[in-house]
Scaffold this motif. Sequence first.
Motif, PDB file in Angstrom:
ATOM      1  N   GLU A  40       0.830  -1.208   0.000  1.00 11.55           N
ATOM      2  CA  GLU A  40       0.000   0.000   0.000  1.00 11.55           C
ATOM      3  C   GLU A  40       0.866   1.260   0.000  1.00 11.55           C
ATOM      4  OE1 GLU A  40      -3.469   2.157   2.734  1.00 11.55           O
ATOM      5  OE2 GLU A  40      -2.748   0.146   3.250  1.00 11.55           O
ATOM      6  N   ALA A  41       1.958   1.231   0.754  1.00  9.57           N
ATOM      7  CA  ALA A  41       2.817   2.410   0.886  1.00  9.57           C
ATOM      8  C   ALA A  41       3.517   2.775  -0.415  1.00  9.57           C
ATOM      9  CB  ALA A  41       3.855   2.175   1.984  1.00  9.57           C
ATOM     10  N   ARG A  42       3.807   1.797  -1.239  1.00 11.24           N
ATOM     11  CA  ARG A  42       4.559   2.096  -2.465  1.00 11.24           C
ATOM     12  C   ARG A  42       3.670   2.398  -3.670  1.00 11.24           C
ATOM     13  NH1 ARG A  42       6.145  -2.841  -5.697  1.00 11.24           N
ATOM     14  NH2 ARG A  42       8.127  -1.790  -6.079  1.00 11.24           N
ATOM     15  N   MET A  43       2.354   2.228  -3.521  1.00 13.67           N
ATOM     16  CA  MET A  43       1.445   2.480  -4.632  1.00 13.67           C
ATOM     17  C   MET A  43       0.816   3.868  -4.510  1.00 13.67           C
ATOM     18  SD  MET A  43       0.139   1.255  -7.437  1.00 13.67           S
ATOM     19  CE  MET A  43       0.348  -0.531  -7.347  1.00 13.67           C
ATOM     20  N   LEU A  44       1.143   4.757  -5.438  1.00 11.65           N
ATOM     21  CA  LEU A  44       0.581   6.100  -5.428  1.00 11.65           C
ATOM     22  C   LEU A  44      -0.772   6.117  -6.135  1.00 11.65           C
ATOM     23  CD1 LEU A  44       3.744   8.279  -6.167  1.00 11.65           C
ATOM     24  CD2 LEU A  44       2.851   7.489  -3.974  1.00 11.65           C
ATOM     25  N   VAL A  45      -1.502   7.206  -5.971  1.00 11.12           N
ATOM     26  CA  VAL A  45      -2.857   7.291  -6.530  1.00 11.12           C
ATOM     27  C   VAL A  45      -2.862   7.217  -8.054  1.00 11.12           C
ATOM     28  CG1 VAL A  45      -3.872   8.531  -4.591  1.00 11.12           C
ATOM     29  CG2 VAL A  45      -2.726   9.821  -6.392  1.00 11.12           C
ATOM     30  N   ASP A  46      -1.761   7.622  -8.695  1.00  8.28           N
ATOM     31  CA  ASP A  46      -1.705   7.574 -10.157  1.00  8.28           C
ATOM     32  C   ASP A  46      -1.238   6.219 -10.683  1.00  8.28           C
ATOM     33  OD1 ASP A  46       0.970   7.587  -9.513  1.00  8.28           O
ATOM     34  OD2 ASP A  46       1.492   9.349 -10.703  1.00  8.28           O
ATOM     35  N   GLY A  47      -1.041   5.265  -9.756  1.00 12.17           N
ATOM     36  CA  GLY A  47      -0.639   3.921 -10.160  1.00 12.17           C
ATOM     37  C   GLY A  47       0.854   3.694 -10.216  1.00 12.17           C
ATOM     38  N   SER A  48       1.645   4.754 -10.038  1.00  9.88           N
ATOM     39  CA  SER A  48       3.100   4.602 -10.049  1.00  9.88           C
ATOM     40  C   SER A  48       3.588   4.088  -8.697  1.00  9.88           C
ATOM     41  CB  SER A  48       3.779   5.934 -10.388  1.00  9.88           C
ATOM     42  OG  SER A  48       3.451   6.922  -9.429  1.00  9.88           O
ATOM     43  N   LEU A  49       4.801   3.545  -8.681  1.00 10.87           N
ATOM     44  CA  LEU A  49       5.374   2.966  -7.471  1.00 10.87           C
ATOM     45  C   LEU A  49       6.410   3.909  -6.888  1.00 10.87           C
ATOM     46  CD1 LEU A  49       5.851  -0.710  -8.726  1.00 10.87           C
ATOM     47  CD2 LEU A  49       3.899   0.269  -7.516  1.00 10.87           C
ATOM     48  N   SER A  50       6.251   4.254  -5.613  1.00 11.78           N
ATOM     49  CA  SER A  50       7.163   5.213  -4.987  1.00 11.78           C
ATOM     50  C   SER A  50       7.078   5.073  -3.474  1.00 11.78           C
ATOM     51  CB  SER A  50       6.798   6.642  -5.416  1.00 11.78           C
ATOM     52  OG  SER A  50       7.713   7.572  -4.897  1.00 11.78           O
ATOM     53  N   TYR A  51       8.034   4.361  -2.891  1.00 11.91           N
ATOM     54  CA  TYR A  51       8.008   4.049  -1.460  1.00 11.91           C
ATOM     55  C   TYR A  51       8.796   5.068  -0.640  1.00 11.91           C
ATOM     56  CZ  TYR A  51       8.843   1.599   2.922  1.00 11.91           C
ATOM     57  OH  TYR A  51       8.912   1.275   4.252  1.00 11.91           O
ATOM     58  N   SER A  52       8.340   5.280   0.613  1.00  6.08           N
ATOM     59  CA  SER A  52       9.142   6.039   1.577  1.00  6.08           C
ATOM     60  C   SER A  52       8.833   5.527   2.980  1.00  6.08           C
ATOM     61  CB  SER A  52       8.854   7.543   1.494  1.00  6.08           C
ATOM     62  OG  SER A  52       7.589   7.849   2.045  1.00  6.08           O
ATOM     63  N   PHE A  53       9.797   5.675   3.889  1.00 13.42           N
ATOM     64  CA  PHE A  53       9.586   5.307   5.287  1.00 13.42           C
ATOM     65  C   PHE A  53       8.384   6.055   5.868  1.00 13.42           C
ATOM     66  CE2 PHE A  53      14.376   4.345   6.142  1.00 13.42           C
ATOM     67  CZ  PHE A  53      14.213   3.050   5.691  1.00 13.42           C
ATOM     68  N   GLU A  54       8.304   7.350   5.567  1.00 16.22           N
ATOM     69  CA  GLU A  54       7.247   8.191   6.139  1.00 16.22           C
ATOM     70  C   GLU A  54       5.860   7.724   5.702  1.00 16.22           C
ATOM     71  OE1 GLU A  54      11.050  10.284   6.297  1.00 16.22           O
ATOM     72  OE2 GLU A  54       9.975   9.296   4.652  1.00 16.22           O
ATOM     73  N   ARG A  55       5.715   7.404   4.430  1.00 20.03           N
ATOM     74  CA  ARG A  55       4.415   6.953   3.932  1.00 20.03           C
ATOM     75  C   ARG A  55       4.020   5.628   4.585  1.00 20.03           C
ATOM     76  NH1 ARG A  55       5.657   6.702  -1.122  1.00 20.03           N
ATOM     77  NH2 ARG A  55       5.560   8.940  -1.332  1.00 20.03           N
ATOM     78  N   HIS A  56       4.985   4.745   4.727  1.00 18.75           N
ATOM     79  CA  HIS A  56       4.714   3.449   5.357  1.00 18.75           C
ATOM     80  C   HIS A  56       4.337   3.633   6.830  1.00 18.75           C
ATOM     81  CE1 HIS A  56       6.004  -1.075   5.339  1.00 18.75           C
ATOM     82  NE2 HIS A  56       4.799  -0.893   5.827  1.00 18.75           N
ATOM     83  N   ALA A  57       5.046   4.520   7.511  1.00 21.69           N
ATOM     84  CA  ALA A  57       4.759   4.768   8.930  1.00 21.69           C
ATOM     85  C   ALA A  57       3.352   5.337   9.120  1.00 21.69           C
ATOM     86  CB  ALA A  57       5.801   5.715   9.515  1.00 21.69           C
ATOM     87  N   ARG A  58       2.907   6.190   8.208  1.00 20.75           N
ATOM     88  CA  ARG A  58       1.556   6.759   8.294  1.00 20.75           C
ATOM     89  C   ARG A  58       0.495   5.674   8.133  1.00 20.75           C
ATOM     90  NH1 ARG A  58       1.711  11.089  11.250  1.00 20.75           N
ATOM     91  NH2 ARG A  58       2.958  12.791  10.369  1.00 20.75           N
ATOM     92  N   ILE A  59       0.743   4.744   7.240  1.00 15.98           N
ATOM     93  CA  ILE A  59      -0.210   3.657   7.024  1.00 15.98           C
ATOM     94  C   ILE A  59      -0.269   2.752   8.253  1.00 15.98           C
ATOM     95  CG2 ILE A  59      -0.629   1.569   5.647  1.00 15.98           C
ATOM     96  CD1 ILE A  59       0.525   3.189   3.243  1.00 15.98           C
ATOM     97  N   LEU A  60       0.884   2.460   8.844  1.00 16.08           N
ATOM     98  CA  LEU A  60       0.910   1.633  10.054  1.00 16.08           C
ATOM     99  C   LEU A  60       0.296   2.375  11.246  1.00 16.08           C
ATOM    100  CD1 LEU A  60       4.396  -0.038   9.621  1.00 16.08           C
ATOM    101  CD2 LEU A  60       2.201  -1.229   9.773  1.00 16.08           C
ATOM    102  N   GLU A  61       0.393   3.690  11.234  1.00 15.22           N
ATOM    103  CA  GLU A  61      -0.243   4.486  12.290  1.00 15.22           C
ATOM    104  C   GLU A  61      -1.756   4.258  12.291  1.00 15.22           C
ATOM    105  OE1 GLU A  61       0.104   9.077  13.887  1.00 15.22           O
ATOM    106  OE2 GLU A  61      -0.092   8.744  11.725  1.00 15.22           O
ATOM    107  N   LYS A  62      -2.335   4.108  11.107  1.00 16.94           N
ATOM    108  CA  LYS A  62      -3.774   3.845  10.996  1.00 16.94           C
ATOM    109  C   LYS A  62      -4.140   2.468  11.545  1.00 16.94           C
ATOM    110  CE  LYS A  62      -4.202   6.728   6.847  1.00 16.94           C
ATOM    111  NZ  LYS A  62      -4.440   6.719   5.377  1.00 16.94           N
ATOM    112  N   GLN A  63      -3.120   1.597  11.656  1.00 14.45           N
ATOM    113  CA  GLN A  63      -3.329   0.258  12.213  1.00 14.45           C
ATOM    114  C   GLN A  63      -3.113   0.246  13.727  1.00 14.45           C
ATOM    115  OE1 GLN A  63      -4.136  -2.572  10.511  1.00 14.45           O
ATOM    116  NE2 GLN A  63      -4.083  -1.767   8.431  1.00 14.45           N
TER     117      GLN A  63
END
Length: 209
Positions: A40-63
């Motif tokens: 989920e963290a590496r998939m952007l809304v436009d369908g391109s792949l672009s990962y970051s620690f910060e994006r992953h941490a935000r998603i895990l925060e929702k968990q």
Amino acid sequence: MFIIDFDDTLFDTQEFKQAMVKSLESVGVSRKLFWQTYIEARMLVDGSLSYSFERHARILEKQGFDYNEILRNFNLINIKNFLFLDAIDFLESLKKMDQDLYLLSLGDEFFQKLKVGQCNIEKYFKKVFFLSKNKELAVKEILDENSDSNIFFINDKIEENLKIKNDFPEIEIILRQSSNIPDEEYKSSGIIYFQNLTEIKKYVTDKLK
């Protein structure tokens, strides 16, 4: 002249990902949850792949996990340890042959700059390209600025290499085998491939004699 990919070519991205998994075990993130949220963290809304620690941490925060704790654990990973062991020797050998080197790094610009910077390899390259999408535009820019007759493109991804080969037939394409791509796919690609950078160094040294 050499155009060189970063992830899975100079940098052991697969082992780096395993270190990321292990870094979150102490805060209770299971391997299964890590990979679910990583995708989920590496998939952007436009369908391109672009990962970051910060994006992953935000998603895990929702968990229910603590954002700062996740980020702190990620940042404890010693990124430079995941540069392939023969990468520096490979780059230094090419420089000794008086070759211009260009680095292509695809993904989130800040995250890719973090990895490349911690590996301390920018000094070997005439120019570093941090790209959000395809590599073809960077390759075209490099070729437009150079008249070198010996041009090598080194990368691990078969589909990318086939496209570069089709678009720029003057370039010699070399595959650096990645551990997450089956050997049969490399064999059927029709492109020369090697298991490591040491083998590639020997091959290109012989070609440039």
